[in-house]
Write a protein that holds these residues in place. Structure first.
Motif, mmCIF file in Angstrom:
data_model
loop_
_atom_site.group_PDB
_atom_site.id
_atom_site.type_symbol
_atom_site.label_atom_id
_atom_site.label_comp_id
_atom_site.label_asym_id
_atom_site.label_seq_id
_atom_site.Cartn_x
_atom_site.Cartn_y
_atom_site.Cartn_z
ATOM 1 N N LYS A 25 0.837 -1.201 0.000
ATOM 2 C CA LYS A 25 0.000 0.000 0.000
ATOM 3 C C LYS A 25 0.872 1.251 0.000
ATOM 4 C CE LYS A 25 -3.835 2.145 2.510
ATOM 5 N NZ LYS A 25 -3.406 3.341 3.190
ATOM 6 N N GLU A 26 1.903 1.249 0.853
ATOM 7 C CA GLU A 26 2.801 2.404 0.928
ATOM 8 C C GLU A 26 3.539 2.614 -0.398
ATOM 9 O OE1 GLU A 26 6.680 3.959 3.444
ATOM 10 O OE2 GLU A 26 5.408 2.408 4.318
ATOM 11 N N LEU A 27 3.996 1.532 -0.998
ATOM 12 C CA LEU A 27 4.687 1.629 -2.281
ATOM 13 C C LEU A 27 3.767 2.195 -3.359
ATOM 14 C CD1 LEU A 27 7.155 1.080 -4.062
ATOM 15 C CD2 LEU A 27 6.279 -1.251 -4.377
ATOM 16 N N GLU A 29 1.093 4.063 -2.982
ATOM 17 C CA GLU A 29 0.798 5.471 -2.723
ATOM 18 C C GLU A 29 1.975 6.364 -3.100
ATOM 19 O OE1 GLU A 29 -0.294 5.315 1.408
ATOM 20 O OE2 GLU A 29 -2.387 4.841 0.947
ATOM 21 N N THR A 30 3.194 5.904 -2.843
ATOM 22 C CA THR A 30 4.383 6.679 -3.191
ATOM 23 C C THR A 30 4.527 6.813 -4.700
ATOM 24 O OG1 THR A 30 5.503 5.984 -1.175
ATOM 25 C CG2 THR A 30 6.896 6.774 -2.969
ATOM 26 N N ILE A 31 4.342 5.715 -5.411
ATOM 27 C CA ILE A 31 4.445 5.752 -6.871
ATOM 28 C C ILE A 31 3.376 6.669 -7.446
ATOM 29 C CG2 ILE A 31 4.143 4.362 -8.976
ATOM 30 C CD1 ILE A 31 5.528 2.063 -7.421
ATOM 31 N N TRP A 32 2.150 6.579 -6.942
ATOM 32 C CA TRP A 32 1.061 7.417 -7.437
ATOM 33 C C TRP A 32 1.362 8.900 -7.199
ATOM 34 C CZ3 TRP A 32 -2.397 7.379 -10.908
ATOM 35 C CH2 TRP A 32 -3.427 8.305 -10.908
ATOM 36 N N LYS A 33 1.867 9.225 -6.009
ATOM 37 C CA LYS A 33 2.203 10.611 -5.686
ATOM 38 C C LYS A 33 3.271 11.143 -6.648
ATOM 39 C CE LYS A 33 4.133 13.415 -1.976
ATOM 40 N NZ LYS A 33 4.743 13.406 -0.654
ATOM 41 N N GLU A 34 4.300 10.333 -6.909
ATOM 42 C CA GLU A 34 5.367 10.746 -7.828
ATOM 43 C C GLU A 34 4.830 10.917 -9.249
ATOM 44 O OE1 GLU A 34 8.580 11.614 -7.193
ATOM 45 O OE2 GLU A 34 8.057 11.424 -5.073
ATOM 46 N N GLN A 37 2.881 14.154 -9.494
ATOM 47 C CA GLN A 37 3.785 15.300 -9.517
ATOM 48 C C GLN A 37 4.423 15.444 -10.892
ATOM 49 O OE1 GLN A 37 4.279 17.650 -6.958
ATOM 50 N NE2 GLN A 37 5.087 18.687 -8.755
#
Length: 70
Positions: A25-27, A29-34, A37
């Motif tokens: 889940k954390e991975l 969310e991080t990929i989606w945020k990047e 951006q």
């Protein structure tokens, strides 16, 4: 959501630990945020050069529009 249900089912089946689900889940969310951006930066860059993006279309839609079925 469907991804959460799949992850929970894998935990119940003994295939994954709860920590696997949390890390996935954390991975994600991080990929989606990047990605978001990158998308915003790309739109800003195009607009700063006087280039237009197609009526608020996002990059996924723009890329999909370029692909033609074979």
């Amino acid at each position: 959501n469907e991804a959460r249900e799949i992850a929970e089912n894998r935990e119940w089946a003994g295939v994954h630990y709860a920590s696997d689900t949390a890390a996935g889940k954390e991975l994600g969310e991080t990929i989606w945020k990047e990605f978001k951006q990158f998308q915003d930066d790309t739109k800003d860059h195009l607009l700063s050069r006087g280039q237009k993006t197609a009526n608020d279309m996002n990059l996924i839609e723009l890329a999909s529009a370029e692909w033609t079925p074979r």
